[in-house]
Design a protein around this motif. Structure first.
Motif, PDB file in Angstrom:
ATOM      1  N   GLU A   9       0.661  -1.373  -0.189  1.00 15.00           N
ATOM      2  CA  GLU A   9       0.026  -0.202  -0.322  1.00 15.00           C
ATOM      3  C   GLU A   9       0.599   1.666   0.267  1.00 15.00           C
ATOM      4  O   GLU A   9       1.830   1.426   0.236  1.00 15.00           O
ATOM      5  CB  GLU A   9      -0.555  -0.308   0.675  1.00 15.00           C
ATOM      6  N   LYS A  10      -0.190   2.031  -0.315  1.00 16.38           N
ATOM      7  CA  LYS A  10       0.580   3.725  -0.372  1.00 16.38           C
ATOM      8  C   LYS A  10       0.483   3.830   0.758  1.00 16.38           C
ATOM      9  O   LYS A  10      -0.660   3.542   2.019  1.00 16.38           O
ATOM     10  CB  LYS A  10      -0.148   4.314  -1.427  1.00 16.38           C
ATOM     11  N   ALA A  11       1.102   5.330   1.042  1.00 15.61           N
ATOM     12  CA  ALA A  11       0.548   5.473   2.849  1.00 15.61           C
ATOM     13  C   ALA A  11      -0.720   5.966   3.104  1.00 15.61           C
ATOM     14  O   ALA A  11      -0.854   5.866   4.064  1.00 15.61           O
ATOM     15  CB  ALA A  11       1.726   7.070   3.394  1.00 15.61           C
ATOM     16  N   ASP A  12      -1.713   6.429   1.962  1.00 11.09           N
ATOM     17  CA  ASP A  12      -3.230   6.315   2.356  1.00 11.09           C
ATOM     18  C   ASP A  12      -3.833   5.558   2.611  1.00 11.09           C
ATOM     19  O   ASP A  12      -5.155   5.300   2.270  1.00 11.09           O
ATOM     20  CB  ASP A  12      -3.371   7.329   1.157  1.00 11.09           C
ATOM     21  N   GLY A  45      10.183   1.272  -4.914  1.00 12.82           N
ATOM     22  CA  GLY A  45       9.604   1.422  -5.745  1.00 12.82           C
ATOM     23  C   GLY A  45       8.357   1.997  -4.687  1.00 12.82           C
ATOM     24  O   GLY A  45       7.731   1.619  -6.246  1.00 12.82           O
ATOM     25  N   GLY A  46       8.731   2.884  -4.065  1.00  9.66           N
ATOM     26  CA  GLY A  46       6.893   3.107  -3.730  1.00  9.66           C
ATOM     27  C   GLY A  46       5.631   2.744  -2.809  1.00  9.66           C
ATOM     28  O   GLY A  46       4.789   3.270  -2.391  1.00  9.66           O
ATOM     29  N   ILE A  47       6.679   1.942  -2.492  1.00 11.51           N
ATOM     30  CA  ILE A  47       5.211   1.239  -1.271  1.00 11.51           C
ATOM     31  C   ILE A  47       5.923   1.698   0.220  1.00 11.51           C
ATOM     32  O   ILE A  47       6.448   1.439   0.558  1.00 11.51           O
ATOM     33  CB  ILE A  47       5.676  -0.399  -1.041  1.00 11.51           C
ATOM     34  N   ASP A  48       4.582   2.435   0.552  1.00 12.53           N
ATOM     35  CA  ASP A  48       5.033   2.796   2.397  1.00 12.53           C
ATOM     36  C   ASP A  48       4.917   1.484   3.440  1.00 12.53           C
ATOM     37  O   ASP A  48       5.402   2.036   4.221  1.00 12.53           O
ATOM     38  CB  ASP A  48       4.008   3.660   2.246  1.00 12.53           C
TER      39      ASP A  48
END
Length: 70
Positions: A9-12, A45-48
């Motif tokens: 997931e992303k941070a949101d 890679g952008g996963i939070d």
């Protein structure tokens, strides 16, 4: 037999595609060992954050991949 999987997931909290393709794990320990090896690549890679599931049951999460600030 249970299948252990990660949700990325992303941070949101929105689901995102991981930079490292996960496998399906047969034990919680295997899943946790894998995340311990690749979390830096996932973060780059952008996963939070990640959530761990046993089949359809969420075991825990979200677990941040960002290092705690000292």
């Amino acid at each position: 037999m249970a299948a252990w999987t990660w949700r990325f997931e992303k941070a949101d909290g929105t689901e995102a595609a991981p930079a490292v393709e996960p496998e399906e794990f047969t034990t919680q320990g295997d899943a946790e060992s894998w995340i311990g090896e690749v979390w830096k690549e996932l973060l780059a890679g952008g996963i939070d954050q990640v959530r761990l599931f046993e089949d359809a049951t969420e075991i825990y999460g979200p677990m941040s991949l960002h290092a705690e600030e000292a």
